[in-house]
Design a protein around this motif. Structure first.
Motif, PDB file in Angstrom:
ATOM      1  N   GLU A 162     -44.692  43.325  78.165  1.00 21.49           N
ATOM      2  CA  GLU A 162     -45.597  42.683  77.752  1.00 21.49           C
ATOM      3  C   GLU A 162     -47.140  42.147  78.271  1.00 21.49           C
ATOM      4  N   SER A 163     -46.864  41.815  79.849  1.00 23.85           N
ATOM      5  CA  SER A 163     -47.816  41.478  80.482  1.00 23.85           C
ATOM      6  C   SER A 163     -47.494  41.573  81.911  1.00 23.85           C
ATOM      7  N   SER A 164     -48.487  41.678  82.857  1.00 22.46           N
ATOM      8  CA  SER A 164     -47.925  41.601  84.336  1.00 22.46           C
ATOM      9  C   SER A 164     -49.494  40.768  84.992  1.00 22.46           C
ATOM     10  N   ARG A 165     -49.293  40.241  86.071  1.00 17.44           N
ATOM     11  CA  ARG A 165     -50.315  39.621  86.944  1.00 17.44           C
ATOM     12  C   ARG A 165     -49.886  39.313  88.395  1.00 17.44           C
ATOM     13  N   PHE A 166     -50.919  39.296  89.291  1.00 20.23           N
ATOM     14  CA  PHE A 166     -50.203  38.801  90.614  1.00 20.23           C
ATOM     15  C   PHE A 166     -49.966  37.547  90.646  1.00 20.23           C
ATOM     16  N   MET A 167     -48.766  37.295  91.364  1.00 14.85           N
ATOM     17  CA  MET A 167     -48.238  35.749  91.727  1.00 14.85           C
ATOM     18  C   MET A 167     -49.008  34.902  92.334  1.00 14.85           C
ATOM     19  N   GLY A 168     -50.030  35.621  93.598  1.00 18.34           N
ATOM     20  CA  GLY A 168     -50.830  34.565  94.090  1.00 18.34           C
ATOM     21  C   GLY A 168     -50.993  35.594  95.476  1.00 18.34           C
ATOM     22  N   LEU A 169     -51.719  34.565  96.456  1.00 15.77           N
ATOM     23  CA  LEU A 169     -51.588  35.274  97.800  1.00 15.77           C
ATOM     24  C   LEU A 169     -50.481  35.160  98.558  1.00 15.77           C
ATOM     25  N   GLU A 170     -50.271  36.199  99.123  1.00 13.34           N
ATOM     26  CA  GLU A 170     -48.846  36.296 100.112  1.00 13.34           C
ATOM     27  C   GLU A 170     -49.195  36.952 101.373  1.00 13.34           C
ATOM     28  N   GLN A 171     -48.332  36.646 102.330  1.00 13.14           N
ATOM     29  CA  GLN A 171     -48.785  37.047 103.750  1.00 13.14           C
ATOM     30  C   GLN A 171     -48.319  38.557 103.942  1.00 13.14           C
ATOM     31  N   SER A 172     -47.127  38.868 103.540  1.00 17.49           N
ATOM     32  CA  SER A 172     -46.530  40.067 104.020  1.00 17.49           C
ATOM     33  C   SER A 172     -46.152  40.959 102.840  1.00 17.49           C
ATOM     34  N   ASN A 173     -46.028  40.502 101.634  1.00 15.14           N
ATOM     35  CA  ASN A 173     -45.684  41.224 100.357  1.00 15.14           C
ATOM     36  C   ASN A 173     -46.568  41.076  99.416  1.00 15.14           C
ATOM     37  N   THR A 174     -46.173  41.752  98.260  1.00 14.79           N
ATOM     38  CA  THR A 174     -47.023  41.792  97.071  1.00 14.79           C
ATOM     39  C   THR A 174     -46.200  41.456  95.942  1.00 14.79           C
TER      40      THR A 174
END
Length: 542
Positions: A162-174
């Motif tokens: 249905e949808s996808s988006r970035f979770m937010g700023l992360e230091q070591s993963n995405t």
């Protein structure tokens, strides 16, 4: 392939006459791509963990297709070699796009492929790639023997993207949020072997039905020609929450320190409690309950209960050898001492080389640390496995308030990757459960002092009184935590040792954790080194 000069690599497109599917077989392209392009690109990424070292060169360890029908992307395993004679591996999925609107972020290289001009980008920025990955997981077969192995848990119910988006700023993963219900974490730094986060999440969900961690829903692993299974992505349920326990505790401690003023509290009215003494609510003086609030104390007990349940689940396996409990032995003792003495010497050198960055109380404590180095070293050497009767189990390994979500009146535990400085092999070594408890107690200590340092100008009390109140608060909080935790694990027959053994292991692990923290503080914010230095002082002087 027609080459441009390296100084213009990102301005003028590289021209490749073959197809996208042939690109990574071209040695001339790879030479320019790895040395002239990726060396610069990788070092600018948030997930790059080698910023403190000097990059020597990048090699393409291997690549593989991430595809569905005719839609093809590539997953790159990059080997980053450093001047200091070590290397790290990183995962980078790439896509070729001809529409500039798809290349607004994370452009890696302008390139012309088979007469079509466009950009190579980090594929995670492309919704079509994210959709493909989700669909490969939800349509995966129970047994996958291909190189790129997609897996779906029975708990994953959706059968459509249905949808996808970035979770937010992360230091070591995405991390990507799908359908506003699931989180797919792409591991950027990868290791030979199953990632502990994948391994622990799947075990806790599928074997132990542990409720207070996001349920395992799926994964992507790479079969390295039968030699190793390499985890590149983990899917879990999205837990709606009010933030992490670190932020929650900062707000609570701020409220508590402000109450020192509003309640005109005389700290002398609160009796001191012995550190590491197990407490329950009835043992807490009424004046302290009035000061900090009964709800705060009950939250500490809830967190202790969830932590105990995690360790009980991790210590209940008798078939899968990766999770069966173990006793202490000589091999573990040698491993532990070698590791800690090496780390301690590293931190000694760091403190000695950075004394000029400290002043006042921080400088005084740093000098005490150096003066008592032989005593601290002796504490680390004074580990005799023959005197320990408890069990070792798989543990969280990097347990602190930032790894815990707050949801209503409950807590959910995240991120089982382990200690960032440790090797993947070391992260899977079975440890005393109290190592996790020590990590959490150090996090309590950090939160208390962070609150004080961040708000000194907002409180009416002198720093000396705030420090006194902080230590009092810390001792009662960890005592209450231990009272609940020890009772829970004992009732479940998880053997964490007799009382003296527990206190010895706690002190040992607290000292280890505080020494570990010195490295981070001196590398990023030296004035904050006073917090782990205070923790070390508390242990060696009591």
């Amino acid at each position: 392939m027609t080459e441009t000069t390296s100084e213009n690599t990102l301005k003028k497109p590289l021209v490749f006459d073959g197809t996208w599917e042939q690109l990574l077989d071209d040695t001339n392209f790879l030479s320019v791509f790895l040395s002239d392009v990726l060396e610069e690109y990788v070092q600018k990424q948030r997930w790059y963990g080698g910023k403190a070292s000097k990059l020597k060169y990048i090699e393409l360890s291997e690549y593989f297709r991430i595809q569905q029908n005719e839609e093809v992307y590539y997953g790159l395993i990059l080997e980053v070699n450093f001047v200091e004679a070590f290397y790290q591996h990183y995962f980078l999925p790439i896509a070729f796009v001809t529409d500039d609107s798809f290349a607004e972020q994370d452009k890696i290289l302008p390139v012309s492929i088979d007469g079509k001009s466009g950009h190579i980008i980090d594929a995670i920025n492309l919704e079509a790639f994210r959709k493909l990955v989700f669909e490969r997981i939800i349509t995966s077969e129970p047994i996958d023997r291909t190189k790129v192995q997609y897996h779906k848990s029975n708990l994953l119910e959706d059968n459509a993207y249905e949808s996808s988006r970035f979770m937010g700023l992360e230091q070591s993963n995405t991390s990507i949020i799908y359908n506003e219900k699931y989180v797919l974490k792409f591991f950027r730094r990868i290791y030979a072997g199953k990632n502990p986060d994948y391994e622990m999440s799947r075990y806790l969900s599928e074997k132990r039905d542990y409720k207070n961690t996001p349920p395992y829903l799926g994964s992507i692993n790479i079969d390295d020609a039968g030699r190793e299974i390499i985890t590149i992505a983990l899917m879990q349920k999205l837990i709606p929450n009010q933030g992490d326990a670190w932020d929650y505790m900062l707000k609570e401690f701020d409220r508590i320190f402000r109450a020192l003023d509003t309640k005109k509290l005389n700290l002398k009215e609160i009796p001191e409690t012995e550190r590491f003494l197990k407490l329950n609510i009835n043992d807490i003086p009424p004046v302290l309950i009035d000061w900090v609030g009964l709800d705060f104390l009950k939250k500490i007990q809830t967190l202790a209960k969830r932590t105990a349940e995690m360790h009980i689940a991790l210590g209940s396996e008798f078939e899968e050898t990766a999770f069966t409990p173990a006793h202490y032995n000589g091999d573990y003792e040698v491993w532990l001492k070698n590791r800690l003495l090496y780390q301690f010497q590293n931190r000694l050198n760091t403190v000695e080389n950075n004394l000029d960055k400290l002043d006042d109380l921080a400088l005084k404590m740093a000098k005490e640390f150096l003066d008592k180095k032989n005593l601290i070293r002796k504490r680390f050497v004074n580990f005799d496995w023959t005197k320990l009767k408890g069990q070792r189990i798989r543990v969280h390994g990097d347990y602190h308030l930032g790894q815990i979500l707050v949801k209503d009146n409950d807590f959910y535990i995240l991120d089982f990757e382990g200690e960032p400085e440790s090797t993947i092999r070391d992260r899977k070594v079975k440890q005393p459960p109290l190592k996790d408890i020590a990590g959490l107690f150090r996090s309590f200590h950090y939160a208390i002092y962070t609150t004080i340092f961040n708000n000194l100008n907002n409180y009416n009390n002198e720093s000396e009184k705030l420090f006194e109140a902080g230590e009092l608060l810390y001792n009662y909080s960890i005592g209450l935590f231990l009272g609940t935790y020890v009772s829970q694990v004992r009732d479940a027959n998880l053997n964490i040792g007799y009382n003296q053994e527990r206190i010895f292991l706690l002190k040992y692990a607290l000292l280890e954790k505080a020494v570990y923290e010195l490295g981070y503080e001196f590398n990023s914010r030296p004035q904050w080194a006073i917090i782990p230095l205070k923790g070390i002082s508390n242990i060696i002087n009591n």
